[in-house]
Design an enzyme around this catalytic site. Structure first.
Site, PDB file in Angstrom:
ATOM      1  N   VAL A 111       2.186   1.577  -3.486  1.00 34.12           N
ATOM      2  CA  VAL A 111       1.177   2.151  -4.721  1.00 34.12           C
ATOM      3  C   VAL A 111       0.733   3.617  -4.227  1.00 34.12           C
ATOM      4  O   VAL A 111       0.363   4.196  -5.277  1.00 34.12           O
ATOM      5  CB  VAL A 111       0.074   0.865  -4.594  1.00 34.12           C
ATOM      6  CG1 VAL A 111      -1.061   1.439  -5.587  1.00 34.12           C
ATOM      7  CG2 VAL A 111       0.554  -0.123  -4.996  1.00 34.12           C
ATOM      8  N   LYS A 112       0.667   3.698  -3.024  1.00 32.85           N
ATOM      9  CA  LYS A 112       0.095   5.262  -2.679  1.00 32.85           C
ATOM     10  C   LYS A 112       0.943   6.288  -3.061  1.00 32.85           C
ATOM     11  O   LYS A 112       0.607   7.553  -3.442  1.00 32.85           O
ATOM     12  CB  LYS A 112      -0.241   5.241  -1.344  1.00 32.85           C
ATOM     13  CG  LYS A 112      -1.466   4.732  -0.658  1.00 32.85           C
ATOM     14  CD  LYS A 112      -2.148   5.202   0.571  1.00 32.85           C
ATOM     15  CE  LYS A 112      -0.949   4.883   1.735  1.00 32.85           C
ATOM     16  NZ  LYS A 112      -1.467   5.017   3.062  1.00 32.85           N
ATOM     17  N   ASN A 113       2.177   6.210  -3.111  1.00 30.77           N
ATOM     18  CA  ASN A 113       3.174   6.935  -3.547  1.00 30.77           C
ATOM     19  C   ASN A 113       2.960   7.141  -5.206  1.00 30.77           C
ATOM     20  O   ASN A 113       3.105   8.037  -5.630  1.00 30.77           O
ATOM     21  CB  ASN A 113       4.690   6.683  -2.991  1.00 30.77           C
ATOM     22  CG  ASN A 113       5.067   6.714  -1.838  1.00 30.77           C
ATOM     23  OD1 ASN A 113       4.104   7.582  -1.266  1.00 30.77           O
ATOM     24  ND2 ASN A 113       5.987   6.129  -1.347  1.00 30.77           N
ATOM     25  N   ALA A 121       0.995  -1.357   0.017  1.00 38.83           N
ATOM     26  CA  ALA A 121       0.003  -0.122   0.056  1.00 38.83           C
ATOM     27  C   ALA A 121       0.898   1.289  -0.049  1.00 38.83           C
ATOM     28  O   ALA A 121       0.526   2.198  -0.711  1.00 38.83           O
ATOM     29  CB  ALA A 121      -0.736   0.036   1.294  1.00 38.83           C
TER      30      ALA A 121
END
Length: 86
Positions: free
Chosen positions: A33-35, A30
């Site tokens: 992917v959030k970055n 997570a």
């Protein structure tokens, strides 16, 4: 992970919510992917793609976290934790 649980309990307050998760795989996926989603969101913003494009990007990002984490042995239940969707 015991220290993480104690620390989360210690710093949690009425205005600051903390939690601990023992699913390291999903939390790490997570974070990555959030970055990527944040970078793409900034690019989309600069190109004036609008809110629908942002919503699609966030939904796709969540789907990618689910698929990658599951493939690596992560727990599906962890997807609703603050560290994943927060």
């Amino acid at each position: 992970l015991g220290l993480a649980k104690e620390l989360a309990s210690y710093i949690s307050s009425e205005n600051f919510v903390t939690s601990h998760v023992d699913d390291i795989i999903t939390i790490q996926v997570a974070g990555i992917v959030k970055n990527i989603v944040a970078i793409q969101s900034g690019i989309n913003e600069a190109r004036n793609y609008g809110e629908n494009a942002r919503a699609m990007l966030v939904a796709e990002g969540a789907r990618e976290v689910f698929m990658i984490a599951k493939a690596l042995g992560g727990k599906v239940d962890s997807l609703v934790e603050y560290g994943v969707i927060g």
